[in-house]
Structure formats: structure tokens, C-alpha cells
Design a protein around this motif. Structure first.
Motif, PDB file in Angstrom:
ATOM      1  N   VAL A  90       0.827  -1.204   0.000  1.00 31.72           N
ATOM      2  CA  VAL A  90       0.000   0.000   0.000  1.00 31.72           C
ATOM      3  C   VAL A  90       0.860   1.253   0.000  1.00 31.72           C
ATOM      4  O   VAL A  90       2.039   1.220   0.350  1.00 31.72           O
ATOM      5  N   THR A  91       0.226   2.338  -0.371  1.00 34.78           N
ATOM      6  CA  THR A  91       0.768   3.675  -0.177  1.00 34.78           C
ATOM      7  C   THR A  91      -0.074   4.293   0.932  1.00 34.78           C
ATOM      8  O   THR A  91      -1.260   4.565   0.730  1.00 34.78           O
ATOM      9  N   PRO A  92       0.474   4.441   2.146  1.00 33.30           N
ATOM     10  CA  PRO A  92      -0.307   4.982   3.257  1.00 33.30           C
ATOM     11  C   PRO A  92      -0.790   6.405   2.978  1.00 33.30           C
ATOM     12  O   PRO A  92      -0.087   7.202   2.354  1.00 33.30           O
ATOM     13  N   LEU A  93      -1.985   6.709   3.457  1.00 29.36           N
ATOM     14  CA  LEU A  93      -2.561   8.053   3.339  1.00 29.36           C
ATOM     15  C   LEU A  93      -2.594   8.779   4.678  1.00 29.36           C
ATOM     16  O   LEU A  93      -2.933   9.956   4.726  1.00 29.36           O
ATOM     17  N   VAL A  94      -2.298   8.062   5.758  1.00 29.53           N
ATOM     18  CA  VAL A  94      -2.350   8.650   7.101  1.00 29.53           C
ATOM     19  C   VAL A  94      -1.053   8.340   7.841  1.00 29.53           C
ATOM     20  O   VAL A  94      -0.353   7.378   7.519  1.00 29.53           O
ATOM     21  N   GLU A  95      -0.764   9.134   8.835  1.00 27.63           N
ATOM     22  CA  GLU A  95       0.458   9.007   9.628  1.00 27.63           C
ATOM     23  C   GLU A  95       0.226   8.120  10.846  1.00 27.63           C
ATOM     24  O   GLU A  95      -0.892   8.065  11.369  1.00 27.63           O
ATOM     25  N   GLY A 112       2.571  -4.232  -6.861  1.00 27.32           N
ATOM     26  CA  GLY A 112       3.484  -5.080  -6.113  1.00 27.32           C
ATOM     27  C   GLY A 112       3.597  -6.451  -6.722  1.00 27.32           C
ATOM     28  O   GLY A 112       2.925  -6.774  -7.694  1.00 27.32           O
ATOM     29  N   THR A 113       4.435  -7.256  -6.118  1.00 31.34           N
ATOM     30  CA  THR A 113       4.686  -8.592  -6.642  1.00 31.34           C
ATOM     31  C   THR A 113       4.169  -9.668  -5.704  1.00 31.34           C
ATOM     32  O   THR A 113       4.526 -10.829  -5.847  1.00 31.34           O
ATOM     33  N   PRO A 116       0.090 -12.840  -8.345  1.00 33.36           N
ATOM     34  CA  PRO A 116       0.252 -12.839  -9.806  1.00 33.36           C
ATOM     35  C   PRO A 116      -0.522 -11.693 -10.465  1.00 33.36           C
ATOM     36  O   PRO A 116      -0.108 -11.164 -11.480  1.00 33.36           O
ATOM     37  N   GLU A 117      -1.665 -11.313  -9.861  1.00 32.39           N
ATOM     38  CA  GLU A 117      -2.399 -10.137 -10.311  1.00 32.39           C
ATOM     39  C   GLU A 117      -2.468  -9.186  -9.120  1.00 32.39           C
ATOM     40  O   GLU A 117      -2.165  -9.570  -8.002  1.00 32.39           O
ATOM     41  N   SER A 118      -2.853  -7.957  -9.345  1.00 30.94           N
ATOM     42  CA  SER A 118      -2.843  -6.962  -8.278  1.00 30.94           C
ATOM     43  C   SER A 118      -3.768  -7.382  -7.135  1.00 30.94           C
ATOM     44  O   SER A 118      -4.881  -7.852  -7.359  1.00 30.94           O
ATOM     45  N   CYS A 119      -3.274  -7.200  -5.907  1.00 28.88           N
ATOM     46  CA  CYS A 119      -4.083  -7.570  -4.753  1.00 28.88           C
ATOM     47  C   CYS A 119      -3.690  -6.746  -3.535  1.00 28.88           C
ATOM     48  O   CYS A 119      -2.672  -6.061  -3.532  1.00 28.88           O
ATOM     49  N   LEU A 120      -4.538  -6.866  -2.516  1.00 32.00           N
ATOM     50  CA  LEU A 120      -4.242  -6.338  -1.191  1.00 32.00           C
ATOM     51  C   LEU A 120      -4.078  -7.545  -0.271  1.00 32.00           C
ATOM     52  O   LEU A 120      -4.977  -8.388  -0.180  1.00 32.00           O
ATOM     53  N   HIS A 121      -2.913  -7.650   0.374  1.00 33.29           N
ATOM     54  CA  HIS A 121      -2.711  -8.697   1.371  1.00 33.29           C
ATOM     55  C   HIS A 121      -3.174  -8.126   2.705  1.00 33.29           C
ATOM     56  O   HIS A 121      -2.708  -7.075   3.147  1.00 33.29           O
ATOM     57  N   TRP A 122      -4.116  -8.839   3.351  1.00 30.55           N
ATOM     58  CA  TRP A 122      -4.732  -8.390   4.588  1.00 30.55           C
ATOM     59  C   TRP A 122      -4.399  -9.404   5.678  1.00 30.55           C
ATOM     60  O   TRP A 122      -4.687 -10.595   5.519  1.00 30.55           O
ATOM     61  N   GLY A 123      -3.781  -8.945   6.746  1.00 35.96           N
ATOM     62  CA  GLY A 123      -3.411  -9.827   7.848  1.00 35.96           C
ATOM     63  C   GLY A 123      -4.059  -9.405   9.151  1.00 35.96           C
ATOM     64  O   GLY A 123      -4.584  -8.292   9.281  1.00 35.96           O
ATOM     65  N   LEU A 124      -4.017 -10.318  10.120  1.00 35.94           N
ATOM     66  CA  LEU A 124      -4.566 -10.062  11.458  1.00 35.94           C
ATOM     67  C   LEU A 124      -3.665 -10.752  12.466  1.00 35.94           C
ATOM     68  O   LEU A 124      -3.305 -11.918  12.288  1.00 35.94           O
TER      69      LEU A 124
END
Length: 151
Positions: A90-95, A112-113, A116-124
Motif C-alpha cells: 500500500v501507499t499509506p494516506l495517514v500518519e 506489487g509482486t 500474480p495479479e494486483s491484490c491487497l494482502h490483509w493480515g490479522l
């Protein structure tokens, strides 16, 4: 508070969408702390897609890790240690230190890499234990039927 009870009271949002995004790769917990696994879920999202805070929280990290942009949102009143949800690339928008309500744009998906296709990796995470971030989503409850019963 037990994680399930917490989630039922929070009414969380998906970090991208609506509608809920396609899950490109699910959570596959590793058998041990240093073993291979997939410690989050990959959500289909083209570069530039806004990443929304799925719940109110405090941004506790926003910056590069290993050449990728990462943002961590710490969830208040979620136990000790508190739950943290992470997003990359991501490119953060907040500090860091910013408190955000649910639904606030906190980042944009960066090229990003990771997928294989563009995605957001979401963790917890809770402390150093990885959890399935899909626990944070509102989904219909499962229903078990006796064998041989038409659904």
C-alpha cells in the motif's frame, strides 16, 4: 472479551469494496512459527484502490517493510495484546498515531509482486500470533444439516 463476541459486536467492513472483493488466496496457517504458510488473505484490488479502515482504530505503523508499503491498524478494546490488522502493498494516506473511524480511506493499493495479479494482502495478529482476517468480516452463519437432507 472473546474474539467471536468482539467481532459480533463490532460490525466490521471489508477493507476494499463494496462489493466484497474476490479472495485470490485464503489464509493457510503455518504448522509452526518459522514454517511456510500464508499469514493473511489476498483480496483482488487494482493499484490505486482505496483501502478503508474495516473498523475504528489507531494507525500504529505506516511505511516500507522489505521494499513494500505496509500499514498497521491497532484495534482498541480488543483485548491484551490488542488485535492488529495489516495491509500490504500500500501507499499509506495517514500518519502513525492517527485515530480513524471505520470506513476511512487509510491507504491505496500499490503495485506489487505479492500476487500474480494486483491484490491487497490483509493480515490479522494478536501479539505474534497470526489469525484469519476473515474472522473480521460479517458473513452469514454456517448451517449444518443432517446427512442426506436436501439443502
Amino acid at each position: 472479551m472473546h474474539l467471536t463476541a468482539l467481532i459480533l459486536t463490532l460490525g466490521l467492513l471489508w477493507p476494499v469494496g463494496p462489493p466484497p472483493p474476490e479472495i485470490l488466496r485464503g489464509w493457510q496457517p503455518p504448522p509452526g512459527p518459522y514454517a511456510a504458510g500464508h499469514r493473511g488473505v489476498d483480496l483482488a484490488a487494482p493499484p490505486g484502490t482505496p483501502v478503508l479502515a474495516p473498523i475504528a482504530g489507531t494507525v500504529t505503523f505506516a511505511g516500507p517493510v522489505g521494499g513494500r508499503g505496509v500499514l498497521t491498524l491497532t484495534l482498541p478494546n480488543s483485548g491484551a495484546p490488542p488485535l492488529r490488522t495489516t495491509f500490504t502493498p500500500v501507499t499509506p494516506l495517514v500518519e502513525p498515531g492517527t485515530r480513524v473511524p471505520a470506513g476511512t480511506p487509510i491507504a491505496r493499493v500499490a503495485p506489487g509482486t505479492h500476487c500474480p495479479e494486483s491484490c491487497l494482502h490483509w493480515g490479522l495478529l494478536r501479539g505474534d500470533q497470526y489469525l484469519n482476517p476473515l474472522l473480521l468480516t460479517a458473513r452469514a452463519p454456517s448451517r449444518l444439516l443432517p446427512m442426506g437432507t436436501p439443502s
